[in-house]
Design an enzyme around this catalytic site. Structure first.
Site, PDB file in Angstrom:
ATOM      1  N   HIS A  91       0.820  -1.209   0.000  1.00 21.39           N
ATOM      2  CA  HIS A  91       0.000   0.000   0.000  1.00 21.39           C
ATOM      3  C   HIS A  91       0.855   1.262   0.000  1.00 21.39           C
ATOM      4  CE1 HIS A  91      -3.201  -2.763   0.650  1.00 21.39           C
ATOM      5  NE2 HIS A  91      -2.696  -3.171   1.801  1.00 21.39           N
ATOM      6  N   HIS A 133      -8.005  -4.690  -1.110  1.00 22.69           N
ATOM      7  CA  HIS A 133      -7.486  -6.049  -1.302  1.00 22.69           C
ATOM      8  C   HIS A 133      -8.421  -6.851  -2.188  1.00 22.69           C
ATOM      9  CE1 HIS A 133      -6.314  -4.603   2.739  1.00 22.69           C
ATOM     10  NE2 HIS A 133      -5.130  -5.033   2.399  1.00 22.69           N
TER      11      HIS A 133
END
Lengths: 331, 331
Positions: free
Chosen positions: A58, A218
């Site tokens: 991320h 995700h």
């Protein structure tokens, strides 16, 4: 796969090595734990320790926000995987200045479990650690407490760090962070999957030309999948959820983040911001400040998200506290 | 196509509207020309005007570097297309403080022609305008004068802006920029094409899993195409060209930029930087400072480039002059 890596199982260690060499004026790896990135700009005045973290993939979240007057440490997990309890604990040992520490991270089951274990280990050493789980993804659950954390992490972390910098005690830091947590609303759209380095495969399938509104970072399922619509319509739909959920009304002041998930061009992000500004302006909602860019990504995922923070004078003050990190500089 | 836009022919205007609203504390559109982004932080002390520009689709290049002590204006063309002469001229009229202006841009035929016409129009008004074409892409030609400008733009622009900030006259600004131009060496790799907004199509074809070493940011042909190799091998190959071309030797000091072309994850960029640091360290070349990130892109193109600047005390001083823009902050 269109990635530039070496062995897919080494990406986190190699990234951390590169990151800490590139930004040695801000951060370094802990000597006894190479999954903890600590600030090299420790406050000379003892303050509450701010520790953020979560799975890798991320970037610049989380490690990019370690530096002066923001996070004191980031705990780093494998790709899309919570860090283990040990580095969570080691981060506390490295950072604590006798005023306790606060863990801040997105609300995912693995992170909650492992950070909690880290806090228990610290408690045995007599160090108080409190936790704040960010829950800004409005579509992820009807119940606030079950929501996931996405790009809104940035604001909740910043509020906590701002309070700590201003000398707040641990209870006050937690209160400030939880207040901003309640006032931060995000929603995203995905046009592609990210590519897992270990397998070289996408984490889910989405046809070229399709998009999924409300998808998690995700690949958690969203509201609906359709052909990609014009940017303005996508923004309108994302904002409709955010504005309703946050009960935003004329006269409100907001901090805006238009966030790219990794593969979305800046051009498209500014086109999104243009529409966000139009809609808020029509509704009488005032933009106090704004950020546009890749602040919380999912590696190569093409997509974006919108975050609004409903402001009052206290929240403005916390978010405006100057800080200096590789990926957020406020002066 | 995996883009979030509205009408493909409106992307530049809509991006500029979004950009100048998001960054109104740094830049605005010229009232009489919506293809010129001018700084809102004009120097109170008259100085040489620094004007950068080129086609759109390379964001944050060029507009992202307009601000305090960096570019005074950016002239904005359509996607992958030079700006017209009129906005080049209008930028001079907006920026000139009586000390003349310098145009700085990548060395592409259309840009050279149109900026030259802008300079001629300014000359008729009695304003002196000089031009510097950046030529850092080492693989684009054997002859320095025929080389294209890529991510190394950033350093040449910064050197000129640094000199102007320090009070240099127009000849001195040009000399400083040309000196850094000669000392700046870049080379890139592409793993995918960018997607043209107007057509929704890639500008060239490259199979998933293939890469092209030395490819230009508009898809100009490179050295060779092959299966994607490990990041370390790719870095080694790019560096071998750069180091040879620049005759880098032990004891040299360099500024490093590992640049993402848009779709390459930050994770991969830091893995590249790790290898750059290893190789330079082995060769006794000292990294003075480094940048990693999306500084000059090709929209959604997946790929990256490496730039080395060979430093001396004068170049360090120019690159270290503090500046404050949305995409480069040096203090």
């Amino acid at each position: 796969m269109r990635r530039l890596i070496n062995n897919g199982y080494d990406v986190v260690e190699e990234m951390l090595e590169g990151y800490t060499k590139a930004h040695s004026d801000y951060a370094k790896l802990l000597e006894n734990d190479n999954r903890v990135v600590v600030s090299t700009r420790k406050s000379s005045e003892p303050k509450v320790g701010i520790i953020i973290g979560g799975g890798s993939g991320h970037e610049p979240l989380f490690l990019g926000y370690v530096g002066e007057n923001f996070a004191d440490a980031a705990v780093v997990g494998n790709v899309n995987t919570s860090p283990s309890p040990e580095p969570c604990y080691n981060a506390v040992k490295a950072v604590d200045q006798g005023k306790g520490c606060v863990y801040l991270y997105g609300n995912y089951a693995g992170d909650v479990m492992n950070f909690d274990m880290g806090a228990e280990m610290a408690a045995e050493d007599g160090i108080r650690v409190e936790s704040v789980q960010v829950k800004d993804d409005v579509y992820s659950s009807e119940n606030f407490d079950d929501r996931r954390g996405v790009a809104g992490d940035l604001f909740v972390f910043k509020a906590a760090a701002g309070a700590a910098t201003l000398g707040a005690d641990i209870d006050e830091v937690v209160r400030a962070a939880e207040k901003v947590n309640r006032m931060t609303y995000s929603m995203g759209v995905a046009l592609s999957s990210s590519t897992l380095p270990a397998t070289g495969e996408p984490i889910f399938e989405i046809e070229d030309g399709d998009m999924e509104i409300g998808m998690g970072i995700h690949g958690e399922p969203g509201v609906r999948r359709s052909k990609i619509q014009p940017a303005d319509k996508v923004v309108d739909e994302l904002l409709s959820y955010i504005l309703e959920e946050g009960k935003f009304t004329s006269g409100n002041e907001v901090y805006v983040l238009v966030n790219g998930l990794g593969g979305l061009p800046l051009m498209d992000q500014y086109i999104m911001f243009r529409r966000v500004e139009q809609v808020l302006s029509e509704k009488g909602i005032k933009i106090y400040k704004s950020l546009v860019g890749n602040y919380a990504t999912s590696m190569d995922m093409i997509g974006g998200s919108i975050t609004l923070v409903k402001l009052d004078n206290e929240i403005k003050k916390l978010l405006d506290v100057p800080c200096d990190t590789p990926y957020l500089k406020i002066k």
